[in-house]
Design an enzyme around this catalytic site. Structure first.
Site, PDB file in Angstrom:
ATOM      1  N   ASP A 182      -9.060   3.236   4.048  1.00 11.20           N
ATOM      2  CA  ASP A 182      -7.791   3.434   4.749  1.00 11.20           C
ATOM      3  C   ASP A 182      -7.992   3.441   6.263  1.00 11.20           C
ATOM      4  O   ASP A 182      -9.116   3.614   6.753  1.00 11.20           O
ATOM      5  CB  ASP A 182      -7.175   4.763   4.275  1.00 11.20           C
TER       6      ASP A 182
ATOM      7  N   ASP B 237       2.959   1.324   1.736  1.00  8.07           N
ATOM      8  CA  ASP B 237       3.124   2.667   1.162  1.00  8.07           C
ATOM      9  C   ASP B 237       4.446   2.787   0.431  1.00  8.07           C
ATOM     10  O   ASP B 237       4.705   3.773  -0.247  1.00  8.07           O
ATOM     11  CB  ASP B 237       3.067   3.728   2.270  1.00  8.07           C
TER      12      ASP B 237
END
Ligand code: GLA
Length: 797
Positions: free
Chosen positions: A479, A549
């Site tokens: 990430d 997301d």
């Protein structure tokens, strides 16, 4: 294939299967860009050369030897500032004497089979029989600078790549203000420029703008390739549709700030440039050193956006993605993030894993929250050791237990980041990108490690190697959750501070390269708050990226459609999550969440332990269908249905959403296809719909079968009273009891048809519910409804 008409002013022809790219050296030493488009035959280039008799009024001629040559009015392969070309330049330098005039002229060339990797940066690759390369050397004699334009021709996939390398052979330093990767000049034509812009949770929304006289710019300045403006763009003829018309697709193998601009000059010609964003770049090129630009990837198709996408998809699958997972089917995963966020512990994770195993999930991913004192996003990034209060037997223990359940195990990391509240920051406050003594602008409470430094790169490689070897780890979600600010590195000189953005990206690639080589079988998934760094640079190391997301099916339909223009389905991951959706609060049917997520690498991201038997049964069936058609869904040829997207208008402040979607994915041998249809909102009394897949064989016979959807009677609300002999109160005891025992069958859709009939005439689907009448031949198609169709080739009987 590269063909050259030799001579003092050679002509270079780069041919792919269906495209030709032609350029010629002019007597002045400049290189005229002659043509890029559909493949053409050529015995000589004369008829294609622009005929010049005079320089247009109010322009300046290059020199007195040719009074007709004004660089402002020529299609050029490369152009600079200061010699009368006033369009977007390819290169801008400041020399040691302060001079800012570019005068690069043709010197030599070299053509060879195969392709070399480019220095320090990821690049496309291919065998000697798949790709040929051409190097054209230009010289700026007064300042002893050499500029090499590199071209690689991938014949089968109809892709040509370009990059440039500048070498400073002088004894003085030079400042590079800009050096692009691609310049593409067009004769006057009408064109549209298509970009893919957005924000967090709203990535990749397509914009269409007419190329007029005002310049159009697509760029990122946030340090990442960004969710604001992806580096993939398209140029098309104004009437191009999904299936017909000219379309160019252009991307950059780069993860940092990028810049794509298109403008029409005073004489109607169009110039496109793409490369590192000059506004956050300024490179100090010392004597005897070189600078290499990222590689630009471009393709052209006469067969509309779909034709262009098909080329790009194949190219990305075959010449960008590499390593162990390149052609391997990707596992169905469960991710712990939306199920538990930071509140994880071994028992909870194992409970989730058992439920996931039970429905057919193959890979369990432990997301954020497992290390240091990470209970929220304010601390511990940098302290990469397991929190034993949460994971009593550490990573080794939990990974072993997950494997014992018969699943692979994956872990989340954010290696480039550090929280100020971490041991790492306390020990090495000088390891981050920040300006000493200056208040820092924080993003998600974290700072960025200074990957321009060799020692910091080494630390990240070692810290991650320790994590990746601390248990049985098969998958890593890498990430990156903030944008860049306060760009400064204490190890660089003041003159080099303009290098920081680019040096960071080069350092990141070094780290990714080392770790992917050290752990070749780990499946790496890139992520940057979803799609804040979805680009070909990352895909050169990691085969897949978390696309957004946002897991809401309706938002995802638009986001994934956007990605599909430039990126194949095997690179983007998509999860089925809970409702109300955690990003939009929207409630969409479970089957629609699934039907959208199958158009990518399928995963689940919800608390399966909270689901009832019906929910788990439905998910078990979903996963088994996905596994059956996984090769086609992940690696097949992808099509968007034409008319549905072509209805969009030009860009507005908020992008236009489509209301109806249809996508088809077809297996390589065209014997199998999956079609998915989705509706956002119902238009009343419009019951007729066509299923119109693409990509089948005209004369082959196919069986088309709709996936049957069953309904809970409560979905009809009080309409139940139109068929019930007794009055049923909504949500009352009787209603709930009926709902438990009665399942309504959805419509059945079965047809046997020739490929051309399916594609050209389309399949007339059963009528959708339209306010009158209901039986099980009616397609219940409310807001957010969708369908999946399996199309299989059969032998004639
Ligand atoms: C980012 C990612 C999410 C999740 C969180 C964890 O937002 O995009 O998927 O991993 O970080 O902090």
């Amino acid at each position: 294939m590269i063909t050259i008409f030799k001579g003092p002013q050679p002509t270079f022809m780069l041919h792919t299967k269906n495209t030709s790219y032609i350029m010629k050296v002019l007597p002045s030493g400049h290189i005229e860009h002659v043509y890029y488009g559909a493949r053409i035959h050529l015995d000589n280039v004369d008829g294609l050369m622009e005929q010049r008799e005079f320089a247009p009024g109010c322009t300046t001629v290059y020199n007195n030897e040719d009074k007709s040559l004004s660089l402002e009015d020529v299609c050029l392969e490369m152009s600079g500032m200061g010699k009368s070309d006033v369009r977007e330049p390819f290169i801008e330098l400041i020399r040691s004497d302060g001079g800012r005039t570019e005068d690069f002229l043709f010197d030599t060339y070299e053509a060879r089979e195969g392709k070399e990797p480019i220095e320090d940066l990821p690049s496309s690759y291919g065998n000697d029989d798949e790709v040929d390369s051409l190097y054209i050397n230009l010289i700026d004699a007064k300042y002893d600078l050499r500029l090499t334009l590199k071209y690689s021709v991938f014949e089968e996939t109809d892709v040509i790549t370009k990059s440039a390398r500048i070498t400073n052979n002088s004894d003085f330093s030079v400042r590079i203000k800009r050096i692009m990767s691609n310049q593409l000049d067009f004769m006057p034509v009408d064109m549209r420029f298509h970009t893919f812009t957005g924000a967090w949770a709203r990535e990749m929304h397509r914009n269409d703008a007419l190329v007029g006289e005002a310049k159009l710019v697509n760029e990122s300045r946030s340090g990442n390739s960004s969710n604001r403006a992806n580096p993939f763009v398209m140029l098309s003829s104004i009437n191009t549709t999904e299936d017909a018309g000219d379309c160019y697709g252009i991307n950059l193998i780069y993860s940092g700030n990028h810049y794509e601009a298109v403008e029409r000059n005073a004489f109607g010609k169009i110039r496109f440039v793409s490369g590192i964003n000059p506004s956050t770049f300024s490179w100090h090129l010392k004597s005897k050193l070189s600078f290499q630009t990222p590689e630009s990837v471009m393709t052209f198709s006469e067969n509309g956006f779909n034709g262009m996408s098909n080329n790009m998809h194949r190219f990305v699958r075959e010449h960008i993605v590499r390593g162990y997972w390149k052609d391997r089917e990707r596992p169905v995963l469960i991710n712990s993030w939306e199920a538990s966020y930071f509140d994880i512990n071994e028992n909870k994770l194992l409970r989730l894993a058992r439920a996931a195993k039970d429905v057919g999930v193959e890979l369990f991913v432990m997301d954020d929250g497992w290390f240091g004192r990470r209970n929220d996003d304010t601390s511990s990034l940098g302290d990469w050791t397991a929190n034993t209060k949460k994971l009593s037997s550490g990573i080794a223990g939990i990974s072993r237990k997950i494997h014992a359940l018969g699943m692979d195990f994956g872990i989340w990391v954010e290696p480039e980041m550090v929280n100020v509240d971490s041991n790492l920051y306390r020990e090495h406050p000088d390891w981050t990108i920040e300006i000493p003594g200056h208040a820092h602008s924080e993003g998600r409470n974290q700072r960025i490690l200074d990957l321009t430094r060799g020692d910091v790169q080494e630390y990240v490689i070692n810290a991650m190697s320790n994590v990746f070897s601390s248990g049985e780890i098969n998958y890593v979600k890498w990430d990156m959750n903030r944008n860049f600010t306060d760009m400064y590195s204490p190890v660089l000189t003041p003159k080099q501070q303009g290098d920081v953005n680019h040096r960071y990206i080069v350092g990141l690639y070094k780290v990714m390269d080392a770790l992917t080589k050290r752990f070749p079988e780990i499946l790496f998934e890139g992520c940057a708050s979803g799609g804040n760094r979805f680009d070909l640079g990352i895909l050169s190391y990691f085969p897949q990226i978390w696309a957004s997301d946002d897991t809401d099916a309706i938002a995802r339909a638009e986001i994934q459609t956007g990605y599909s223009y430039g990126y194949p389905m095997s690179t983007l991951t998509a999860h089925v999550s809970d409702i109300p959706n955690h990003q939009t609060l929207r409630r969409t049917p479970l089957e629609t969440r699934y039907h959208v997520a199958v158009l990518g690498i399928l995963g689940y991201e919800c608390n399966l332990t909270d689901l009832n038997g019906d929910g788990l049964k439905a998910i078990r069936q979903q996963i088994s269908i996905y596994k059956k058609y996984r090769r086609t869904l992940q690696f097949g040829t992808f099509y968007r249905r034409s008319s549905l997207y072509d209805r969009r208008g030009f860009s507005t402040i908020l992008p236009n959403y489509a209301n109806d979607y249809e996508w088809t994915v077809v297996s390589e041998d065209k014997s199998e296809a999956i079609g998915v249809m989705l509706q956002t909102l119902v238009h009343p009394n419009t019951q007729y719909a066509l299923l119109k897949p693409t990509g089948l064989i005209d004369e082959a016979i196919y069986r088309i079968e709709g996936r049957e959807i069953t309904y809970n009677i409560k979905e009809l609300g009080s309409l139940v009273n139109t068929v019930s002999p007794i009055h049923v109160k909504q949500d009352g005891m009787v209603h709930n009891a009926l709902a438990r025992y009665i399942t309504l069958n959805g419509e059945k859709e079965k047809h046997i048809m020739y490929g051309d009939a399916i594609m050209k005439a389309g399949i007339r689907l059963r009528p959708a519910f339209a306010g009158v009448g209901y039986n099980d031949n009616i397609r219940m198609y409310p807001d957010f409804a969708s369908r999946l169709y399996v199309i299989k080739r059969i032998e004639p009987v």
